[in-house]
Scaffold this active site. Sequence first.
Site, PDB file in Angstrom:
ATOM      1  CE  LYS A 249      -1.905   2.955   2.040  1.00 32.09           C
ATOM      2  NZ  LYS A 249      -1.699   4.398   1.696  1.00 32.09           N
TER       3      LYS A 249
ATOM      4  N   GLY B 153       6.747   4.794   8.258  1.00 28.85           N
ATOM      5  CA  GLY B 153       5.923   6.003   8.310  1.00 28.85           C
ATOM      6  C   GLY B 153       6.056   6.666   9.661  1.00 28.85           C
ATOM      7  CB  SER B 154       4.148   9.358  11.228  1.00 31.99           C
ATOM      8  OG  SER B 154       2.856   8.797  11.213  1.00 31.99           O
ATOM      9  CB  THR B 155       6.130   7.776  15.957  1.00 29.22           C
ATOM     10  OG1 THR B 155       7.515   7.643  15.583  1.00 29.22           O
ATOM     11  CG2 THR B 155       5.926   7.154  17.322  1.00 29.22           C
TER      12      THR B 155
ATOM     13  N   GLY C  87       2.343   4.304  13.206  1.00 30.46           N
ATOM     14  CA  GLY C  87       2.931   3.038  13.667  1.00 30.46           C
ATOM     15  C   GLY C  87       2.185   2.521  14.892  1.00 30.46           C
TER      16      GLY C  87
ATOM     17  CD  GLU D   8      13.131   0.410   9.620  1.00 28.04           C
ATOM     18  OE1 GLU D   8      13.604   1.332  10.314  1.00 28.04           O
ATOM     19  OE2 GLU D   8      13.701  -0.671   9.452  1.00 28.04           O
TER      20      GLU D   8
ATOM     21  CB  CYS E 124      12.941   8.564   8.508  1.00 29.42           C
ATOM     22  SG  CYS E 124      14.053   7.535   7.550  1.00 29.42           S
TER      23      CYS E 124
ATOM     24  CD  GLU F 266       9.743  12.622  11.619  1.00 30.20           C
ATOM     25  OE1 GLU F 266       8.596  12.204  11.802  1.00 30.20           O
ATOM     26  OE2 GLU F 266      10.648  11.951  11.103  1.00 30.20           O
TER      27      GLU F 266
HETATM   28  P1  NAD Z   1       2.279   8.418   7.558  1.00 32.40           P
HETATM   29  O1  NAD Z   1       2.454   7.615   8.809  1.00 32.40           O
HETATM   30  O2  NAD Z   1       1.271   9.484   7.540  1.00 32.40           O
HETATM   31  O3  NAD Z   1       1.900   7.459   6.342  1.00 32.40           O
HETATM   32  C1  NAD Z   1       2.688   6.351   6.001  1.00 32.40           C
HETATM   33  C2  NAD Z   1       1.808   5.327   5.299  1.00 32.40           C
HETATM   34  O4  NAD Z   1       0.829   4.843   6.224  1.00 32.40           O
HETATM   35  C3  NAD Z   1       1.023   5.875   4.111  1.00 32.40           C
HETATM   36  O5  NAD Z   1       0.967   4.888   3.107  1.00 32.40           O
HETATM   37  C4  NAD Z   1      -0.352   6.119   4.703  1.00 32.40           C
HETATM   38  O6  NAD Z   1      -1.385   6.059   3.744  1.00 32.40           O
HETATM   39  C5  NAD Z   1      -0.467   4.947   5.667  1.00 32.40           C
HETATM   40  N1  NAD Z   1      -1.400   5.141   6.769  1.00 32.40           N
HETATM   41  C6  NAD Z   1      -1.809   6.304   7.338  1.00 32.40           C
HETATM   42  N2  NAD Z   1      -2.672   6.040   8.339  1.00 32.40           N
HETATM   43  C7  NAD Z   1      -2.808   4.702   8.408  1.00 32.40           C
HETATM   44  C8  NAD Z   1      -3.540   3.814   9.244  1.00 32.40           C
HETATM   45  N3  NAD Z   1      -4.325   4.259  10.229  1.00 32.40           N
HETATM   46  N4  NAD Z   1      -3.426   2.479   9.052  1.00 32.40           N
HETATM   47  C9  NAD Z   1      -2.621   1.999   8.084  1.00 32.40           C
HETATM   48  N5  NAD Z   1      -1.909   2.785   7.248  1.00 32.40           N
HETATM   49  C10 NAD Z   1      -1.994   4.115   7.421  1.00 32.40           C
HETATM   50  O7  NAD Z   1       3.718   8.943   7.186  1.00 32.40           O
HETATM   51  P2  NAD Z   1       4.108   9.913   5.968  1.00 32.40           P
HETATM   52  O8  NAD Z   1       3.652  11.276   6.338  1.00 32.40           O
HETATM   53  O9  NAD Z   1       3.684   9.312   4.684  1.00 32.40           O
HETATM   54  O10 NAD Z   1       5.688   9.833   6.032  1.00 32.40           O
HETATM   55  C11 NAD Z   1       6.442  10.564   6.915  1.00 32.40           C
HETATM   56  C12 NAD Z   1       6.822   9.785   8.144  1.00 32.40           C
HETATM   57  O11 NAD Z   1       7.462   8.574   7.782  1.00 32.40           O
HETATM   58  C13 NAD Z   1       7.797  10.533   8.996  1.00 32.40           C
HETATM   59  O12 NAD Z   1       7.443  10.404  10.346  1.00 32.40           O
HETATM   60  C14 NAD Z   1       9.115   9.808   8.742  1.00 32.40           C
HETATM   61  O13 NAD Z   1      10.057   9.940   9.747  1.00 32.40           O
HETATM   62  C15 NAD Z   1       8.653   8.421   8.546  1.00 32.40           C
HETATM   63  N6  NAD Z   1       9.653   7.647   7.798  1.00 32.40           N
HETATM   64  C16 NAD Z   1      10.425   6.727   8.467  1.00 32.40           C
HETATM   65  C17 NAD Z   1      11.413   6.023   7.801  1.00 32.40           C
HETATM   66  C18 NAD Z   1      12.279   5.020   8.525  1.00 32.40           C
HETATM   67  O14 NAD Z   1      12.919   4.223   7.869  1.00 32.40           O
HETATM   68  N7  NAD Z   1      12.318   5.015   9.828  1.00 32.40           N
HETATM   69  C19 NAD Z   1      11.611   6.239   6.436  1.00 32.40           C
HETATM   70  C20 NAD Z   1      10.825   7.174   5.795  1.00 32.40           C
HETATM   71  C21 NAD Z   1       9.838   7.871   6.489  1.00 32.40           C
END
Ligand code: NAD
Length: 493
Positions: free
Chosen positions: A186, A239-241, A244, A261, A295, A396
């Site tokens: 996804k 994605g974001s904490t 997560g 991650e 990130c 962040e």
């Molecule tokens: P996000 O958490 O908003 O979204 C990430 C993904 O999760 C997207 O595909 C989104 O559609 C999906 N998503 C959102 N809500 C969801 C839910 N309730 N259930 C399941 N899936 C859901 O993050 P973002 O804004 O797309 O990306 C930025 C964040 O990602 C930052 O916090 C960044 O630090 C983190 N990030 C971490 C790493 C790492 O390796 N640690 C790498 C890249 C980005």
Amino acid sequence: MTVVPIRQPIDGRHRPMFIGGLWVDAASGQTFETRNPATGEVIATVPRGGRQDIERAVAAARNAFVGPWSRFKPHERQKLLLRIADLFERHWEEICISDTTDMGLPIARARGNANRVLGMLRYYAGMATALHGETIENSLPGDIVSFTRKEPVGVVGAIIPWNAPTAASVWKIGPALATGCTVVLKPSEEAPLTPLLIAELMAEAGVPDGVVNVVTGTGAEAGAPLAEHMGVDKIVFTGSTLTGQSIVRASAGNLKRVSLELGGKSPVIVCADADLERAVPVAAMSVFANSGQICIAGSRLFVARSIHDEFVERLSAYAASLRIGNGIDPGTEIGPLISQRQLDRVEGYLRAGSEEGARLVAGGTRLSDGALAAGNFIAPTVFAGVSDTMRIAREEIFGPVISALPFDTLDEAVRRANDTPYGLAAGVFTRDLATAHQLSRRLQAGSVWVNTYHAIDPAVPFGGYKMSGYGREGGGEHLGEYLNTKGVFIRID
Ligand code: NAD
């Protein structure tokens, strides 16, 4: 590298998603637009996948997992991964253009990622034939042989953000293919095009139907049903904490395995003996690369007080010298932010920095002159005089903003650097070997870079401490995330 002509111009047309080897629309028939963040143009529409589409994709992934894919020998999976790597290499320019157009990554940087991404695929190819259990001597009465088997966990749901669609897709799909799992990917709704291109290339390389599926859609409508699906055996999430945490809650239904991650607020410590010629540009690009949408951004810059003012001055001059624009121009060093929403968020932090008393020494504004008017551009920004409690030093930002914080002793720097809920990465600049070793031990982060930053290698584990997540990508541990270990006892007397 042979470059093939672009066969998929980014031209505003509709792109279906990929389920069970077929290019399909959402069951609801709904779509959404994806825009070029440098120009604001709509570059494609994609299906707005939802629960029903996730059902379909998970069923396709399950059928493939128990079907012909389960009979692929390790060397066949290896050959497949090598073919994928070769195909990616031939189409690398297409992949770069897709990333640049859909999420703004400067094309020079996208091109520079080739070795890393192709290296990942070839590393997993190598690992595919290196999977093994162990024979273990037991202390049981009788003659019983015991050994372990490594078995693929099954259907993997992969949810990725928008800031590195190519690397994130490969980091999730590569190990799944190496271990014999199947995947429902996804992508982020902000940057769905490259994952669709990747699915196309994988099908062309011979990945069987249903082994890799891509469902486009929002987090709430497609991500959440995937995370809670009882037929999914594991979620790999980047994605974001905050998201997560909701993934972990959603996983409780069938206690699926999860690796995460997540976000970061990584410290970079510049010691008084640092080589400034190297430290200034590397520290700057630890944040400004990808417009801060990284990130591992080293966004808390601790600088020894004796060199603080000089360092901040040189850093600000460097920030001001960066070439900002549409990433499709090979000379562009800094591209746009992904969306208006992200632009608003970052501008909010710029205001918060000034309101909380930090001193703006570079950037600090949206750039909207001339060709930049329709895009989401922020000038690379440096705040000095930042204190540890300010929001810009704690949260962040995911934008091109550095907070410079002076320190007096290394003990103090380490204590302050570790004073964060995150633990993704850390940087150190020093010429002293003992300091390098001591700080790399004491910093609570999954990756520590000394006199460099952003070094990521397929053979070296990457992942978070604390609220930056758990599980590792890269290295020997990575495939373990996609495997179950079974203990087998056979009585032979
Ligand atoms: P996000 O958490 O908003 O979204 C990430 C993904 O999760 C997207 O595909 C989104 O559609 C999906 N998503 C959102 N809500 C969801 C839910 N309730 N259930 C399941 N899936 C859901 O993050 P973002 O804004 O797309 O990306 C930025 C964040 O990602 C930052 O916090 C960044 O630090 C983190 N990030 C971490 C790493 C790492 O390796 N640690 C790498 C890249 C980005």
